[in-house]
Structure formats: C-alpha cells, structure tokens
Write a protein that holds these residues in place. Structure first.
Motif, PDB file in Angstrom:
ATOM      1  N   UNK A  71      91.187  -0.038 102.486  1.00 33.10           N
ATOM      2  CA  UNK A  71      91.159  -0.866 101.287  1.00 33.10           C
ATOM      3  C   UNK A  71      90.436  -0.136 100.163  1.00 33.10           C
ATOM      4  N   UNK A  72      90.977  -0.277  98.961  1.00 31.10           N
ATOM      5  CA  UNK A  72      90.358   0.346  97.800  1.00 31.10           C
ATOM      6  C   UNK A  72      90.926  -0.229  96.516  1.00 31.10           C
ATOM      7  N   UNK A  73      90.390   0.244  95.410  1.00 25.73           N
ATOM      8  CA  UNK A  73      90.817  -0.234  94.097  1.00 25.73           C
ATOM      9  C   UNK A  73      91.804   0.730  93.447  1.00 25.73           C
ATOM     10  N   UNK A  74      92.755   0.147  92.724  1.00 21.20           N
ATOM     11  CA  UNK A  74      93.640   0.887  91.833  1.00 21.20           C
ATOM     12  C   UNK A  74      93.420   0.331  90.430  1.00 21.20           C
TER      13      UNK A  74
ATOM     14  N   UNK B 261      94.806  -8.303  95.195  1.00 22.99           N
ATOM     15  CA  UNK B 261      93.894  -9.168  94.436  1.00 22.99           C
ATOM     16  C   UNK B 261      93.504  -8.480  93.137  1.00 22.99           C
ATOM     17  N   UNK B 262      93.708  -9.160  92.018  1.00 22.61           N
ATOM     18  CA  UNK B 262      93.391  -8.587  90.712  1.00 22.61           C
ATOM     19  C   UNK B 262      91.956  -8.920  90.315  1.00 22.61           C
ATOM     20  N   UNK B 263      91.304  -7.948  89.701  1.00 21.55           N
ATOM     21  CA  UNK B 263      89.937  -8.114  89.211  1.00 21.55           C
ATOM     22  C   UNK B 263      89.913  -7.627  87.765  1.00 21.55           C
ATOM     23  N   UNK B 264      89.339  -8.438  86.866  1.00 18.09           N
ATOM     24  CA  UNK B 264      89.334  -8.098  85.444  1.00 18.09           C
ATOM     25  C   UNK B 264      87.907  -7.852  84.952  1.00 18.09           C
TER      26      UNK B 264
ATOM     27  N   UNK C  76      90.869  -3.251  84.099  1.00 10.74           N
ATOM     28  CA  UNK C  76      91.488  -4.111  85.106  1.00 10.74           C
ATOM     29  C   UNK C  76      91.726  -3.305  86.380  1.00 10.74           C
ATOM     30  N   UNK C  77      91.637  -3.994  87.508  1.00 13.47           N
ATOM     31  CA  UNK C  77      91.800  -3.312  88.792  1.00 13.47           C
ATOM     32  C   UNK C  77      92.532  -4.207  89.774  1.00 13.47           C
ATOM     33  N   UNK C  78      93.154  -3.570  90.740  1.00 10.67           N
ATOM     34  CA  UNK C  78      93.800  -4.290  91.838  1.00 10.67           C
ATOM     35  C   UNK C  78      93.168  -3.824  93.137  1.00 10.67           C
ATOM     36  N   UNK C  79      92.686  -4.770  93.925  1.00 14.00           N
ATOM     37  CA  UNK C  79      92.140  -4.452  95.244  1.00 14.00           C
ATOM     38  C   UNK C  79      93.282  -4.553  96.241  1.00 14.00           C
ATOM     39  N   UNK C  80      93.542  -3.463  96.936  1.00 16.04           N
ATOM     40  CA  UNK C  80      94.732  -3.399  97.772  1.00 16.04           C
ATOM     41  C   UNK C  80      94.400  -2.784  99.126  1.00 16.04           C
ATOM     42  N   UNK C  81      95.030  -3.299 100.152  1.00 14.20           N
ATOM     43  CA  UNK C  81      94.924  -2.726 101.493  1.00 14.20           C
ATOM     44  C   UNK C  81      96.235  -2.024 101.813  1.00 14.20           C
ATOM     45  N   UNK C  82      96.140  -0.819 102.356  1.00  8.16           N
ATOM     46  CA  UNK C  82      97.333  -0.017 102.624  1.00  8.16           C
ATOM     47  C   UNK C  82      97.351   0.461 104.074  1.00  8.16           C
ATOM     48  N   UNK C  83      98.503   1.007 104.448  1.00  5.80           N
ATOM     49  CA  UNK C  83      98.566   1.722 105.714  1.00  5.80           C
ATOM     50  C   UNK C  83      98.085   3.155 105.483  1.00  5.80           C
TER      51      UNK C  83
END
Length: 346
Positions: free
Chosen positions: A292-295, A329-332, A312-319
């Motif tokens: 998991x990390x931020x984009x 999840x968006x974070x502003x 603005x950022x999106x917290x995302x979990x990836x393979x």
C-alpha cells in the motif's frame, strides 16, 4: 593517382591522431597509488608498529587528490582502518588535509570501535538464527537472509525484531542505537544471497561486508527493508516492511500504478494529471503480495500540462506488479502550500 593520394591522406591523418594521443597521455601522466601507499605504510609502522597491514589502495579521483589506503589490524580479524593520504599536496604530505599522525590515530580508534560494534550486532543476530551477510556502508542496516512468503513473513519479521531488541540491549543504554527512533534490517532471498559478491576471505570482516561490490550484487534485485521503532531502548518487534526495487523495476511498478489509478480517477476528474513522484510502498501485514502506498495527482493540468506541487493523493493497495486491488481512497489538502507533504500514516 587518386587512390594513392587517399592512402597518403589517411596515413597522415592516422599519424596526426596518434601524435595527439601521445600528447594527451603524456600530459595527463599515469595515476597510481604507489607513493601514497608507501607513505601510509611508513606512517603506520612509525606510530603503530606491527599493528597495521596495508591491503588495498585506491585513487581518490576526481575531486580530491591522493589515495585511500585500507589496512587490516593484525590483532583484530574484523577491523579495518582507512586513511586518506596525499603525498603530492602543496603543503606537504597531508591526510584529509590534516596532519597525518592525528588522523591515523583517529582512524585506528574508529576502526577498532566499528569492529567491536559489529561483533555486538553479529552476536545478537547469530543468537536468534540469522546470519548477517552484509552491512550498509555506514556499518549499520544489516542484511540477513530469509525466504518471505505470506505464510512466513509475520513470523520472520517478528524474529528479526527480536534480533534487533537483542542488538539494542547488548549495545547499551548510552549507545546511538538505543537512543535512535528506529532501526532497519534488509532481508534478501536465499537465491540472491547465494549469488552475492563475497570478496576475499582474507579481508577484514567489516571491509568485506561493507564493500560496494557486495552491496551492488544484493541491491540489483528487489529486497525487503524492515523498520523497527525504538523508544527508550524498547523495540517494537512486529516491525513494518517495504519493498525496495532496482531502478528499472521501480519505474515500471510506478508507471503501472499511476496509469491504473489515472483511469479510475478520470470518471471524476476528466483532465487529471498524475505526478511521477513515488511514495513508500509498505507491505500489508502478513502479505508479501500486497503493498500500500500513495499516488499523487492534480485534478487539472498545471503549467505545460504537468502536475506541479500536487495537493491530492490516492491511497492504493496493489499486487506485486503494481496493479490495484480493492478500493482507492482519496485524500485532499496533503501539502502545506507549495512546501512539504503531510500525508496521513497508513
């Protein structure tokens, strides 16, 4: 006739180029370490008779003159001493631009202390079953070997955390480690460790384990870096882990995540522009195939169509390849003006 003239012209050109090469080589001279090494050996024998043996010398080039000479310590198999010496210095023989005897004395003391610190570290990790196969260039951040899977990662990280606690306790309450906020341990797979550049067994242990060739042979493959918080000498042994990738692999992973997130964001922000900044990607607890990390992104393009100082950022979990799994999840308002980021912990 024309062919003859061409041959004469080529011969003249070849001669001119060869002459130029001789001038260049002659002007540059031959750079070697013989004089500096000899001077360092004489200095060592004068101030530490029979205690130091020169084993390597390398040119400090460019940017600074002289050579760096590495010594083994005859009564300490683990210790090494490094001395920078310049016999061509304008103000006479100098070591790091200082008087050599004092610099050598400090280097010997530092080398012996590094060896002692290493033995404390090695003893702690040996006691809990993990061999230290390399050290960061500063002599800390040990590299250990383990096969991490979903079934083993929590157990292994916990065991390594216990090693860090042993290391912290053995180092003493006044040590830099005990006063630190965190410690880091790098975990490489057995297959990578088996192919590492081991160096020569005759070299001092600290020298062998901190060599750039060894670290490069380990770091050219992805590995896991585990962090353990320390407070008043007590270690959070559960730890947190992140994947450290080689440059090309990291770039490919980042592009995959950014492109996938961009496609999802377009439904809300049709003109969205992604930042190329890569945040830290932490492993999900108990998983090696989820991180998991931020984009970072800009809802609208900025100057020249780029995303500058995104807020603005999106917290995302990836393979493991960067493909998102689950919801984003968006974070502003994640930046203080145009300054530092203030991303929420995760």
């Amino acid at each position: 006739m024309a062919g003859s003239r061409r041959r004469r012209w080529r011969a003249a050109l070849t001669g001119a180029l060869a002459g130029s090469l001789v001038v260049v080589v002659g002007a540059c001279g031959v750079v070697d370490t013989k004089d500096d090494r000899r001077a360092a050996e004489e200095l060592a024998e004068k101030h530490f008779p029979g205690q130091l043996k020169a084993i390597e010398a390398r040119t400090l080039f460019p940017g600074s003159g002289g050579s760096e000479v590495t010594f083994a310590v005859t009564d300490d198999r683990d210790a090494m001493v490094r001395l920078r010496v310049d016999t061509d210095a304008a103000d006479g023989r100098m070591c790091d631009r200082k008087e050599c005897a004092g610099v050598l004395a400090e280097a010997v003391q530092r080398g012996r202390q590094q060896a002692e610190d290493f033995r404390t570290l090695r003893g702690a990790f040996d006691a809990c079953g993990y061999e230290v196969v390399a050290l960061g260039t500063t002599g800390t951040s040990p590299y250990v070997v383990a096969e991490l899977t979903n079934a083993t990662v929590a157990k292994v990280l916990g065991e390594i955390g216990e090693c860090v606690q042993r290391w912290t306790t053995a180092s003493g309450a006044d040590s830099a480690l005990a006063k630190a906020q965190a410690s880091y341990v790098n975990v490489v797979s057995p297959s990578v460790a088996d192919r590492r550049d081991r160096g020569k067994d005759t070299w001092p242990t600290v020298m062998r384990l901190t060599r750039t060739n060894l670290l490069a042979s380990l770091n050219k493959h992805a590995y896991v870096s585990a962090s353990y918080e320390i407070e008043a000498g007590r270690v959070d042994t559960a730890g947190r882990a992140r994947v450290v990738r080689p440059f090309r692999e990291r770039e490919k992973f980042g592009e995959t995540v950014q492109n996938a997130v961009k496609e999802q964001l377009r439904a809300t922000y049709p003109r969205v522009v992604m930042s190329t900044y890569q945040w830290i990607w932490r492993l999900e607890p108990g998983r090696v195939d989820r991180q998991t990390g931020y984009v970072l992104f800009c809802p609208e393009p900025g100057a020249r169509g780029q995303c500058v100082n995104p807020d603005d950022a999106a917290l995302v979990t990836t393979d493991g390849r960067g493909n998102p799994v689950g919801k984003i999840r968006l974070v502003h308002d994640v930046r203080e003006g145009t300054g530092a980021l203030r991303l929420p912990p995760y």
